[in-house]
Design a protein around this motif. Structure first.
Motif, mmCIF file in Angstrom:
data_model
loop_
_atom_site.group_PDB
_atom_site.id
_atom_site.type_symbol
_atom_site.label_atom_id
_atom_site.label_comp_id
_atom_site.label_asym_id
_atom_site.label_seq_id
_atom_site.Cartn_x
_atom_site.Cartn_y
_atom_site.Cartn_z
ATOM 1 N N ALA A 207 0.829 -1.234 0.415
ATOM 2 C CA ALA A 207 0.060 -0.010 -0.125
ATOM 3 C C ALA A 207 0.864 1.198 0.033
ATOM 4 N N VAL A 208 -0.046 2.147 -0.558
ATOM 5 C CA VAL A 208 1.206 3.247 -0.155
ATOM 6 C C VAL A 208 0.699 4.584 0.494
ATOM 7 N N HIS A 209 1.325 5.462 1.489
ATOM 8 C CA HIS A 209 1.283 6.019 2.177
ATOM 9 C C HIS A 209 2.214 8.082 1.519
ATOM 10 N N PHE A 210 0.755 8.127 1.225
ATOM 11 C CA PHE A 210 1.764 9.831 1.244
ATOM 12 C C PHE A 210 1.239 11.130 1.428
ATOM 13 N N HIS A 211 2.774 11.554 1.815
ATOM 14 C CA HIS A 211 2.416 13.350 2.684
ATOM 15 C C HIS A 211 2.166 14.675 1.400
ATOM 16 N N ASP A 212 1.426 15.513 1.848
ATOM 17 C CA ASP A 212 1.811 16.708 0.901
ATOM 18 C C ASP A 212 2.441 17.566 1.074
ATOM 19 N N THR A 213 3.290 17.087 2.265
ATOM 20 C CA THR A 213 3.974 18.871 2.063
ATOM 21 C C THR A 213 4.589 19.275 1.169
ATOM 22 N N TYR A 214 5.094 18.984 0.467
ATOM 23 C CA TYR A 214 5.772 19.233 -0.637
ATOM 24 C C TYR A 214 4.626 19.517 -2.465
ATOM 25 N N THR A 230 -2.769 -1.560 -4.984
ATOM 26 C CA THR A 230 -4.318 -0.773 -5.551
ATOM 27 C C THR A 230 -5.225 -0.469 -3.463
ATOM 28 N N THR A 231 -4.002 -0.762 -2.787
ATOM 29 C CA THR A 231 -4.133 0.293 -1.901
ATOM 30 C C THR A 231 -3.631 0.942 -1.878
ATOM 31 N N VAL A 232 -4.466 2.398 -1.210
ATOM 32 C CA VAL A 232 -3.725 3.629 -1.389
ATOM 33 C C VAL A 232 -4.791 4.537 0.764
ATOM 34 N N ASP A 233 -3.594 4.906 1.396
ATOM 35 C CA ASP A 233 -3.996 5.315 2.276
ATOM 36 C C ASP A 233 -4.459 7.116 2.280
ATOM 37 N N ALA A 234 -5.319 7.289 3.059
ATOM 38 C CA ALA A 234 -6.085 8.782 3.230
ATOM 39 C C ALA A 234 -6.806 9.035 3.581
ATOM 40 N N SER A 235 -6.381 10.618 4.030
ATOM 41 C CA SER A 235 -7.347 11.064 5.531
ATOM 42 C C SER A 235 -8.240 11.970 4.784
ATOM 43 N N THR A 236 -9.087 12.203 5.769
ATOM 44 C CA THR A 236 -10.252 12.517 5.399
ATOM 45 C C THR A 236 -10.112 13.974 5.356
ATOM 46 N N GLY A 237 -10.427 14.968 4.698
ATOM 47 C CA GLY A 237 -9.729 16.104 4.193
ATOM 48 C C GLY A 237 -8.863 17.008 4.267
ATOM 49 N N GLY A 238 -7.767 15.372 4.722
ATOM 50 C CA GLY A 238 -6.113 16.108 4.587
ATOM 51 C C GLY A 238 -6.245 16.039 6.042
ATOM 52 N N ILE A 239 -7.002 15.968 7.081
ATOM 53 C CA ILE A 239 -5.951 16.198 8.723
ATOM 54 C C ILE A 239 -5.434 15.204 8.764
ATOM 55 N N GLY A 240 -4.281 16.305 9.938
ATOM 56 C CA GLY A 240 -3.143 15.390 9.926
ATOM 57 C C GLY A 240 -2.276 15.665 9.871
ATOM 58 N N GLY A 241 -0.686 16.041 10.704
ATOM 59 C CA GLY A 241 0.082 15.947 9.294
ATOM 60 C C GLY A 241 1.364 16.812 9.968
ATOM 61 N N CYS A 242 0.713 17.885 9.895
ATOM 62 C CA CYS A 242 1.075 19.388 10.152
ATOM 63 C C CYS A 242 0.108 20.064 10.972
ATOM 64 N N PRO A 243 -0.436 19.803 12.513
ATOM 65 C CA PRO A 243 -1.249 20.442 12.843
ATOM 66 C C PRO A 243 -1.093 22.621 13.034
ATOM 67 N N TYR A 244 0.636 21.681 13.042
ATOM 68 C CA TYR A 244 0.565 23.809 13.473
ATOM 69 C C TYR A 244 0.695 24.981 12.645
ATOM 70 N N ALA A 245 0.617 24.298 11.161
ATOM 71 C CA ALA A 245 1.131 24.953 9.876
ATOM 72 C C ALA A 245 -0.756 25.478 9.221
ATOM 73 N N GLU A 246 -0.493 26.742 9.982
ATOM 74 C CA GLU A 246 -2.320 27.335 8.768
ATOM 75 C C GLU A 246 -3.076 26.249 7.869
ATOM 76 N N ALA A 248 -0.854 23.722 6.105
ATOM 77 C CA ALA A 248 -0.051 23.129 4.779
ATOM 78 C C ALA A 248 -0.691 22.106 5.553
ATOM 79 N N THR A 249 -0.343 20.838 4.418
ATOM 80 C CA THR A 249 -1.394 19.724 4.620
ATOM 81 C C THR A 249 -0.082 18.239 5.207
ATOM 82 N N GLY A 250 -0.964 17.637 5.796
ATOM 83 C CA GLY A 250 0.082 16.359 5.731
ATOM 84 C C GLY A 250 -0.091 15.389 5.180
ATOM 85 N N ASN A 251 -1.228 14.828 4.900
ATOM 86 C CA ASN A 251 -1.540 13.259 4.657
ATOM 87 C C ASN A 251 -2.083 13.594 3.610
ATOM 88 N N LEU A 252 -2.046 12.918 2.743
ATOM 89 C CA LEU A 252 -3.098 13.098 1.068
ATOM 90 C C LEU A 252 -5.041 13.120 1.546
#
Lengths: 301, 301
Positions: A207-214, A230-246, A248-252
């Motif tokens: 499976a793949v787990h990508f972050h959208d930092t770049y 055929t399995t892709v990790d993702a996070s509802t609404g892109g939550i998580g990853g980088c909570p302190y930057a207005e 910025a996103t972490g998870n796809l």
């Protein structure tokens, strides 16, 4: 109207990490009843795999200190899997007590991150996983393995592909049914993704787990799909990853992924409108807008 | 370390639209000396094509009312092209007065957008372009043609591929040297991109212009490169497109594009550090952070 693309799978499983990987990285501590409703909404939107929580020690992740209570409250639906992250044997005991049927362990592809995050060496981390995985399997519990820093880490630069493959194969050798290859700092690019997946020989258990930092997460996903994943990790609404930057996103973001997959005519079983309304609902509770582009675009209209 | 990917070009020209398409969509009106410095910094970062401004009537785009003055101030470097958007013959006259050697015209792929943006029908818009293009060519001035709403528009839904091809081929038939296929509302997905480019028969005179409204711009770029396109429009720091939404972006950010291209080992001639510092410098002047993920990530470090 979908526009299929040659060489892509017809169906993709979205492995939803929002309730665990998303919420553990949010500054806000979300009430347990909101978490239970969140997970229920995700199942209602069509998700069949929702990583629910983590039995990591509350000292490290206070956001998920209510793991036991959440699992008790959870309305588990037939056909939906609710894996739980388990860092060690104590965590496994608690997971088993709560009737968990699928767990995930969290490994590092680099020496420095193994030291910082697990307090182990690259090599000795397996001593920690071995009893967890073997006891889980004895109880009929499936084990997913996350491998973090698969493309680079902040201290060592790019991670050698053969090092990731060696870590991954040891985890598969322990009996893990799935490896989630994580680009924890989001530095990977599509050719790197292809090379890594091909180096494993077969994409079958990957499976793949990508972050959208770049901003690379969706392009990298496209490369992974072309390589047979055929399995892709993702996070509802892109939550998580980088909570302190207005902004910025972490998870796809699940919605951004689903927009692409729907456009490509790839089945996911997910209802995009319900995903977007869940993200909007959750954003109100987190007190900040969803970083997902699709949520921002559709919530406006 | 670059990881090349099969079937991609070795070199890509980034067509920089920030000073025109970016700034015309920003709420702030930027002083002319800042614009001149901006363009100079872009050339310094290695850009060889920078769309400098527009001779559209100041009533419609007050942000670019200083087009003539900007061109007078501009330090035009050898080897760098500075195309200017020209909506009509009056605009062409002004461009010629200012020694412009390359212009761009702006067409619509849909009936409704032709009516709303150009006050023409899909068919009659060419009556407007024909004298502009033919007179420009008589003066040895090259003409690029933008085609907007190539993937969908807000009123008509998905744009039929054959309709885009028909509009594009008429523009090429007038003598335009390049067609920039615009996903103005950002709804396209990679298979749609491939299908559209293939429908043109040859990618040779095609450029792509993606918006990141639904997060699809880089995945779509990857599809376009695979289909043989070698010119990609992008905007420094992702400026423009959607000035009124805090964290929403319009244009694909040059830095996010360059991160992917560098990772793929594709030459651009651009210096990413200089691009990022230009975006940071400009963000200070615009009074809002750059929406580029790469700028956000690198500016922190």
């Amino acid at each position: 109207m979908p526009y299929p693309m040659e060489g892509l799978p017809r169906r993709v499983t979205v492995y939803e990490v929002g309730p665990r990987d998303g919420l553990q990285n949010e500054a806000a501590i979300v009430p347990v009843e909101v978490k239970a409703e969140f997970i229920d909404r995700l199942a209602d939107a069509g998700h069949t795999v929702i990583e629910a929580t983590s039995f990591v020690h509350p000292r490290w992740v206070p956001q998920l200190a209510d793991a036991g209570e959440l699992l008790t409250r959870l309305d588990r639906r037939p056909g939906v899997r609710y894996p739980v992250l388990v860092p060690n044997e104590r965590g496994l005991d608690r997971a088993l007590e709560h009737g968990v049927t699928e767990i995930a362990v969290f490994a590092s592809a680099t020496e420095t991150f193994a030291a910082k995050n697990l307090n182990r060496t690259l090599d000795s981390q397996f001593e920690m996983f071995e009893p967890v995985v073997s006891r889980a399997l004895q109880h009929g519990v499936q084990v997913r393995a996350y491998v973090s820093m698969c493309f680079g880490d902040p201290w060592e630069g790019p991670t050698p592909i053969e090092q990731v493959v060696a870590v991954g194969e040891r985890l598969l050798g322990l009996g893990c049914h799935e490896l989630s290859l994580g680009d924890t700092i989001g530095v990977g690019t599509p050719g790197h993704v292809t090379a890594l997946i091909e180096a494993f020989g077969s994409p079958e258990r990957l499976a793949v787990h990508f972050h959208d930092t770049y901003g690379q997460a969706l392009g990298n996903t496209l490369a992974a799909l072309r390589a047979g994943v055929t399995t892709v990790d993702a996070s509802t609404g892109g939550i998580g990853g980088c909570p302190y930057a207005e902004s910025a996103t972490g998870n796809l973001a699940t919605e951004d992924l689903v927009w692409m997959l729907e456009g490509l005519g790839i089945e996911t079983g997910l209802d995009l409108d319900k995903l977007v309304s869940t993200s909007t609902w959750l954003a109100d509770r987190l007190g900040r807008p969803s970083p997902s582009r699709v949520v921002q675009a559709l919530a406006k209209g």
